[in-house]
Design a protein around this motif. Structure first.
Motif, PDB file in Angstrom:
ATOM      1  N   LEU A  39     -16.943  -4.949  -1.472  1.00  0.00           N
ATOM      2  CA  LEU A  39     -16.351  -5.776  -2.518  1.00  0.00           C
ATOM      3  C   LEU A  39     -17.387  -6.160  -3.571  1.00  0.00           C
ATOM      4  N   VAL A  40     -18.615  -6.438  -3.135  1.00  0.00           N
ATOM      5  CA  VAL A  40     -19.701  -6.737  -4.075  1.00  0.00           C
ATOM      6  C   VAL A  40     -20.010  -5.511  -4.925  1.00  0.00           C
ATOM      7  N   LEU A  41     -20.169  -4.358  -4.281  1.00  0.00           N
ATOM      8  CA  LEU A  41     -20.473  -3.129  -5.024  1.00  0.00           C
ATOM      9  C   LEU A  41     -19.351  -2.797  -6.003  1.00  0.00           C
ATOM     10  N   ASN A  42     -18.109  -3.010  -5.595  1.00  0.00           N
ATOM     11  CA  ASN A  42     -16.954  -2.754  -6.462  1.00  0.00           C
ATOM     12  C   ASN A  42     -17.005  -3.625  -7.716  1.00  0.00           C
ATOM     13  N   GLN A  43     -17.319  -4.905  -7.544  1.00  0.00           N
ATOM     14  CA  GLN A  43     -17.400  -5.806  -8.696  1.00  0.00           C
ATOM     15  C   GLN A  43     -18.533  -5.398  -9.640  1.00  0.00           C
ATOM     16  N   LEU A  44     -19.679  -5.058  -9.072  1.00  0.00           N
ATOM     17  CA  LEU A  44     -20.817  -4.660  -9.907  1.00  0.00           C
ATOM     18  C   LEU A  44     -20.540  -3.334 -10.622  1.00  0.00           C
ATOM     19  N   TYR A  45     -19.904  -2.418  -9.931  1.00  0.00           N
ATOM     20  CA  TYR A  45     -19.587  -1.113 -10.510  1.00  0.00           C
ATOM     21  C   TYR A  45     -18.670  -1.267 -11.721  1.00  0.00           C
ATOM     22  N   SER A  46     -17.762  -2.241 -11.644  1.00  0.00           N
ATOM     23  CA  SER A  46     -16.785  -2.461 -12.714  1.00  0.00           C
ATOM     24  C   SER A  46     -17.308  -3.368 -13.830  1.00  0.00           C
ATOM     25  N   ALA A  47     -18.420  -4.031 -13.593  1.00  0.00           N
ATOM     26  CA  ALA A  47     -18.948  -4.999 -14.559  1.00  0.00           C
ATOM     27  C   ALA A  47     -19.649  -4.298 -15.720  1.00  0.00           C
ATOM     28  N   PRO A  48     -19.653  -4.943 -16.890  1.00  0.00           N
ATOM     29  CA  PRO A  48     -20.409  -4.389 -18.018  1.00  0.00           C
ATOM     30  C   PRO A  48     -21.888  -4.245 -17.639  1.00  0.00           C
ATOM     31  N   SER A  49     -22.462  -3.118 -17.927  1.00  0.00           N
ATOM     32  CA  SER A  49     -23.853  -2.800 -17.592  1.00  0.00           C
ATOM     33  C   SER A  49     -24.130  -2.864 -16.098  1.00  0.00           C
ATOM     34  N   GLU A  50     -23.074  -2.892 -15.281  1.00  0.00           N
ATOM     35  CA  GLU A  50     -23.176  -2.922 -13.820  1.00  0.00           C
ATOM     36  C   GLU A  50     -24.050  -4.065 -13.316  1.00  0.00           C
ATOM     37  N   LYS A  51     -23.922  -5.228 -13.968  1.00  0.00           N
ATOM     38  CA  LYS A  51     -24.646  -6.420 -13.522  1.00  0.00           C
ATOM     39  C   LYS A  51     -23.819  -7.663 -13.790  1.00  0.00           C
ATOM     40  N   MET A  52     -24.088  -8.704 -12.973  1.00  0.00           N
ATOM     41  CA  MET A  52     -23.346  -9.961 -13.074  1.00  0.00           C
ATOM     42  C   MET A  52     -24.242 -11.118 -12.659  1.00  0.00           C
ATOM     43  N   ARG A  53     -23.855 -12.307 -13.090  1.00  0.00           N
ATOM     44  CA  ARG A  53     -24.504 -13.505 -12.573  1.00  0.00           C
ATOM     45  C   ARG A  53     -24.046 -13.708 -11.132  1.00  0.00           C
ATOM     46  N   ARG A  54     -24.941 -14.234 -10.296  1.00  0.00           N
ATOM     47  CA  ARG A  54     -24.595 -14.473  -8.888  1.00  0.00           C
ATOM     48  C   ARG A  54     -23.372 -15.379  -8.761  1.00  0.00           C
ATOM     49  N   SER A  55     -23.296 -16.406  -9.589  1.00  0.00           N
ATOM     50  CA  SER A  55     -22.172 -17.351  -9.502  1.00  0.00           C
ATOM     51  C   SER A  55     -20.844 -16.659  -9.825  1.00  0.00           C
ATOM     52  N   ASP A  56     -20.848 -15.782 -10.812  1.00  0.00           N
ATOM     53  CA  ASP A  56     -19.622 -15.051 -11.147  1.00  0.00           C
ATOM     54  C   ASP A  56     -19.240 -14.088 -10.025  1.00  0.00           C
ATOM     55  N   LEU A  57     -20.240 -13.440  -9.456  1.00  0.00           N
ATOM     56  CA  LEU A  57     -20.003 -12.512  -8.351  1.00  0.00           C
ATOM     57  C   LEU A  57     -19.417 -13.262  -7.151  1.00  0.00           C
ATOM     58  N   ALA A  58     -19.989 -14.417  -6.848  1.00  0.00           N
ATOM     59  CA  ALA A  58     -19.482 -15.226  -5.727  1.00  0.00           C
ATOM     60  C   ALA A  58     -18.010 -15.563  -5.922  1.00  0.00           C
ATOM     61  N   GLU A  59     -17.664 -15.977  -7.123  1.00  0.00           N
ATOM     62  CA  GLU A  59     -16.278 -16.340  -7.413  1.00  0.00           C
ATOM     63  C   GLU A  59     -15.342 -15.142  -7.267  1.00  0.00           C
ATOM     64  N   ARG A  60     -15.769 -14.001  -7.746  1.00  0.00           N
ATOM     65  CA  ARG A  60     -14.899 -12.809  -7.726  1.00  0.00           C
ATOM     66  C   ARG A  60     -14.683 -12.246  -6.334  1.00  0.00           C
ATOM     67  N   VAL A  61     -15.657 -12.429  -5.429  1.00  0.00           N
ATOM     68  CA  VAL A  61     -15.483 -11.901  -4.074  1.00  0.00           C
ATOM     69  C   VAL A  61     -15.071 -12.982  -3.082  1.00  0.00           C
ATOM     70  N   GLY A  62     -14.855 -14.220  -3.594  1.00  0.00           N
ATOM     71  CA  GLY A  62     -14.340 -15.288  -2.744  1.00  0.00           C
ATOM     72  C   GLY A  62     -15.361 -15.893  -1.802  1.00  0.00           C
ATOM     73  N   LEU A  63     -16.615 -15.948  -2.227  1.00  0.00           N
ATOM     74  CA  LEU A  63     -17.664 -16.557  -1.414  1.00  0.00           C
ATOM     75  C   LEU A  63     -18.281 -17.732  -2.160  1.00  0.00           C
ATOM     76  N   SER A  64     -18.940 -18.584  -1.424  1.00  0.00           N
ATOM     77  CA  SER A  64     -19.701 -19.659  -2.058  1.00  0.00           C
ATOM     78  C   SER A  64     -20.973 -19.042  -2.644  1.00  0.00           C
ATOM     79  N   PRO A  65     -21.626 -19.733  -3.571  1.00  0.00           N
ATOM     80  CA  PRO A  65     -22.891 -19.205  -4.103  1.00  0.00           C
ATOM     81  C   PRO A  65     -23.927 -18.932  -3.001  1.00  0.00           C
ATOM     82  N   SER A  66     -24.016 -19.830  -2.015  1.00  0.00           N
ATOM     83  CA  SER A  66     -24.971 -19.582  -0.932  1.00  0.00           C
ATOM     84  C   SER A  66     -24.518 -18.417  -0.051  1.00  0.00           C
ATOM     85  N   GLY A  67     -23.207 -18.282   0.120  1.00  0.00           N
ATOM     86  CA  GLY A  67     -22.675 -17.155   0.903  1.00  0.00           C
ATOM     87  C   GLY A  67     -22.969 -15.821   0.254  1.00  0.00           C
ATOM     88  N   VAL A  68     -22.846 -15.744  -1.067  1.00  0.00           N
ATOM     89  CA  VAL A  68     -23.132 -14.485  -1.749  1.00  0.00           C
ATOM     90  C   VAL A  68     -24.632 -14.195  -1.712  1.00  0.00           C
TER      91      VAL A  68
END
Length: 141
Positions: A39-68
């Motif tokens: 799910l993390v790789l999927n979000q990054l693959y789809s993101a512009p420039s294949e990168k994201m902020r950790r907080s945005d990634l956490a939200e998109r995969v349904g984890l807390s910031p510490s969990g991600v």
């Protein structure tokens, strides 16, 4: 809808989630990743420039910031993701998909799609479409 029907529906959805995790997770394990990693790789693959902020990634995969962060540390160690500084704000780090991560994702996506199709095949195309629409309403997608 009676409370028994609603409760039963939620239990069935939880059981479906467990079945998805077992089937899809098993298919992904041959690539050395789990469902959360995918799910993390999927979000990054789809993101512009294949990168994201950790907080945005956490939200998109349904984890807390510490969990991600706990999920990303081993992924970074094996070279699936890379940590990058944010050129605009030094306080915010970015997570980027590595070349290895992109290759693993593209290979794992084939297994994910096959496992998903096999899992949902008993429904038939029309019922799969209806289920997809109903879930969008509940998830407010």
């Amino acid at each position: 809808m009676t409370k028994e029907i609603e409760s039963g529906l939620v239990i069935n959805l939880i059981n479906l989630q467990n079945k998805i995790q077992k089937r899809v997770g098993g298919a992904l394990s041959v690539h050395g990743i789990g469902l959360s990693d995918y799910l993390v790789l999927n979000q990054l693959y789809s993101a512009p420039s294949e990168k994201m902020r950790r907080s945005d990634l956490a939200e998109r995969v349904g984890l807390s910031p510490s969990g991600v962060t706990r999920l990303l540390n081993p992924m970074q160690k094996i070279g699936l993701v890379e940590k990058e500084a944010n050129p605009r704000d030094a306080r915010i780090s970015l997570v980027a998909l590595s070349i290895t991560g992109k290759k693993v994702y593209e290979e794992a996506r084939v297994s994910f799609e096959h496992a998903s199709a096999t899992l949902l095949d008993p429904l038939g195309a029309e019922k799969r479409s209806t289920l997809s629409e109903l879930l969008k309403v509940v998830l407010k997608v």
